[in-house]
Structures are given as structure tokens and as C-alpha cells.
Design an enzyme around this catalytic site. Structure first.
Site, PDB file in Angstrom:
ATOM      1  CB  CYS A 132       0.129   5.797   7.323  1.00 30.21           C
ATOM      2  SG  CYS A 132       1.594   4.915   7.897  1.00 30.21           S
ATOM      3  CE1 TYR A 156       2.036   3.970  -3.811  1.00 25.71           C
ATOM      4  CE2 TYR A 156      -0.260   4.617  -3.631  1.00 25.71           C
ATOM      5  CZ  TYR A 156       0.747   3.937  -4.289  1.00 25.71           C
ATOM      6  OH  TYR A 156       0.453   3.215  -5.427  1.00 25.71           O
ATOM      7  CG  ASN A 158      -3.066   6.990  -1.510  1.00 20.57           C
ATOM      8  OD1 ASN A 158      -2.012   7.092  -0.882  1.00 20.57           O
ATOM      9  ND2 ASN A 158      -3.936   6.023  -1.264  1.00 20.57           N
ATOM     10  CE  LYS A 159      -1.207   7.049   3.243  1.00 21.69           C
ATOM     11  NZ  LYS A 159      -1.158   5.985   2.237  1.00 21.69           N
ATOM     12  CD  GLN A 160      -3.610  13.188   4.442  1.00 17.25           C
ATOM     13  OE1 GLN A 160      -2.832  12.295   4.107  1.00 17.25           O
ATOM     14  NE2 GLN A 160      -4.430  13.062   5.475  1.00 17.25           N
TER      15      GLN A 160
END
Length: 353
Positions: A132, A156, A158-160
Site C-alpha cells: 500500500c 489514499y 497521502n500516497k504517491q
């Protein structure tokens, strides 16, 4: 510009493009990484009384997904250098109830999947790879997420890369993909009517809008990851002079990490209380930061449910008490990093007095 908000053409398009990028045969879009992990657990037939070995240093979903099916997460302590589950501590946790290993590529740094795969093969275990936080990470040129029986990515904000909310299951197993696809869509099999349900399912679908956003992000993923790597490098240059801080592990050997967050660790001389004072002081200067991660086994629910206590997983606890996640995003400016580094150094000196 299409008539579809859900169950439209962007879903299979996103799945196919993502599977191609990762190097897997099948991909199934879902509404979160948590949902994806849950479906992998169910697709593998893991059920009440079964055990799965995983890490206590992660976002809580990587353990909770097992509890959804009344299986038991069995924790193995972590390595202090990579913060991933210590591959040398896994075998001692295997029992006749163990059905799988669930490694987490913490903060985008890949686990030792070679050792984990050998252990899984030796003991006849499945691997649910929690990628994830690791989209684009590689081991010897092979993408994280292609080493397990199945793997999960999350999107989400905040992900890459992001779809707002969302996730993706990838696997080379046609049966697992079909089960996951059915269960995420209320238990319908392909070709069945809207009110026909072949098995217990959930509404874990990802909408066409989310998938359209994911396709646009995927087209830029190489540039996105390069930007994040550059920000991480610039941070490391600025923070290297602070003796009281350990920096995140850099690529080594065949490892190519994917930068999810930038998490530093204070020296062992600092207490958890001092770490918290530093966080509060950084926030007072307008610098967003947080602890990352608190130990899962010491969360109230896990302590109450399983009787965990301080000292059960000492490396996880020591690391958790001293980590600080600093502001980190693609377009972080150099002057902002200068301000963070300068503030951190000044606050550390003040707290040490």
C-alpha cells in the site's frame, strides 16, 4: 464526459494499465487498501482460528484485515535498519495454525521478499504482500507487489499516487482475481444479473471517477516518484548535520524504494515524552508533523483483546517512541525544507537542555 459514474469503462482500463505497470496478470480495483487486504484474506480462505504472521509496525489495517475474518495476527518484531518485519524472526512464529505471511513494505522500502518467499514455500504458506505504501518500489528491477500470492496497493491522498480513496489488488492467480472481483461487487459473478449473488460480497467497488483520476496519475507516476525521491534527497542533505537524528534508509544493493513519507528517528537518548515535545514545538512553528507509526500491539483495542503489553516487541516500541514524520509532498520547496531543518535543530537543542 461519459454516462457512467460507476461500473463504467474506466474501471477495467485502470485495472489493465495498473497491472501492466506493476507486472501482474490481474488487477482488481477496490475502494481502499483496507478493502483490498480484506478481500485477499477471504479469497485465500483464511478464517476463524487461522494465524497470519505480520508486523506490529504498520498502519493498523494490515492487522485488522485478519480480524475481520476472525483470524489472528501473529506479530514478528522489526529490523531497526529498514523498519520492516525481521525476516529472521518469522520462522519461529510459524505454527500448525499459520496460513500466510503478510509482509508490509513500510514507508515504501521493500521487505526481504527472497527470504520470505523461501519460508513460505518451505512451510506451504500464502503471501499477502501489503504494498500500500510502495507503488513503484523495486527489488532487482522487479516491482513490489509481484512477489506474493496476491498484493494490495492503496491510493489514499497521502500516497504517491491517489484516486482520492481507492486501492488495487494484483495477483497472477486467476481464481483469486475472480473471487476478489465478485466479492467487491456484492458477490456477483461476471455475467450475472444485478440482483443475482453467488457468494457473500461487499460494496468495495471503486467508481469510474476515481479510476479516471487514477489513470491520469498513473501516466505521471514516473515523474511523481522522481520528484519525491528528489525531495527526500534534499531533506537528507539538510538533516545530515543533526547528530541526534537518524535518517530514513536509502537504496542499497538491488533495492529501489518508493518514497511514501519522510520519517526520521531521534537518537536512543531521547524519551517518548521528549519526542512529543519536539512535535508540539514543530507544530507551533507551523510545521505539520506526527508520530508514525504507533505500535499496533499497544493500541487499546489490541491490548484489551490479546493482552499485549510493553516489552512484547521491543524494537518496534523503541522505534515507535522516537519517530517523527516530517512534511513531505511532491512540490515541497527548498526554503520550506530549510525552515524545517533549522527549526528541528533549534528545537532539539532546546529540548535537550
Amino acid at each position: 464526459r461519459t454516462p457512467n459514474l460507476s461500473l463504467g469503462p474506466k474501471i477495467p482500463e485502470f485495472e489493465e494499465e495498473f497491472a501492466s505497470y506493476i507486472g501482474a496478470k490481474h488487477a482488481v480495483a477496490v475502494n481502499s487498501g483496507t478493502s483490498g487486504l480484506h478481500l485477499c484474506v477471504r479469497a485465500l480462505g483464511i478464517q476463524a482460528g487461522d494465524e497470519v504472521i505480520t508486523t506490529p509496525f504498520s498502519f493498523i489495517a494490515s492487522a485488522n484485515c485478519l480480524l475481520f475474518e476472525r483470524a489472528k495476527p501473529v506479530f514478528a518484531d522489526i529490523r531497526e535498519d529498514t523498519l520492516n518485519m525481521d525476516e529472521d524472526r518469522i520462522e519461529e512464529r510459524i505454527t500448525n495454525k499459520t496460513k500466510a505471511i503478510l509482509p508490509v513494505h513500510v514507508f515504501g522500502y521493500p521487505c526481504n521478499m527472497g527470504k520470505i518467499r523461501r519460508l513460505a514455500k518451505k512451510h506451504g504458506l500464502a503471501i499477502i504482500e501489503d504494498a500500500c505504501e510502495a507503488v513503484g518500489a523495486e527489488i532487482a528491477g522487479r516491482k513490489a507487489g509481484t512477489f506474493g500470492t496476491a498484493a494490495v496497493f492503496a491510493f489514499y491522498p497521502n500516497k504517491q499516487m491517489t484516486t482520492g480513496e481507492g486501492g488495487m489488488i494484483v495477483t497472477n492467480d486467476k481464481k483469486i482475481a475472480a473471487l476478489a472481483r465478485s466479492m467487491c461487487n456484492q458477490g456477483r459473478d461476471e455475467g450475472m444479473g444485478w440482483l443475482a449473488h453467488n457468494r457473500l460480497g461487499y460494496n468495495y467497488r471503486l467508481s469510474d471517477i476515481n479510476c479516471a483520476l487514477g489513470l491520469a496519475q498513473l501516466k505521471r507516476i514516473v515523474a511523481i516518484l522522481a520528484k519525491r525521491a528528489q525531495v527526500a534527497e534534499q531533506y537528507s542533505q539538510r538533516l545530515a548535520a543533526i547528530d541526534e537524528v537518524s535518517l530514513p534508509p536509502l537504496d542499497r544493493g538491488t533495492i529501489n524504494r518508493s518514497w511514501f513519507v519522510y520519517v526520521i528517528r531521534l537518537a536512543p537518548e531521547f524519551s517518548e515524552t521528549q519526542r512529543n515535545k519536539i512535535i508540539y514545538a514543530l507544530r507551533a512553528r507551523g510545521i505539520g508533523c506526527n508520530v508514525y507509526f504507533p505500535a499496533i500491539h499497544l493500541q487499546p483495542f489490541y491490548r484489551n483483546s490479546f493482552g499485549y503489553k510493553p516489552g512484547d516487541f521491543p524494537i518496534t516500541e523503541q522505534v515507535s517512541a522516537r519517530t517523527i514524520a516530517l512534511p513531505f509532498f511532491n512540490n515541497l520547496k527548498e526554503k520550506q525544507m530549510d525552515y524545517v531543518a533549522r527549526s528541528l535543530q533549534e528545537i532539539i537543542k532546546e529540548v535537550k537542555k
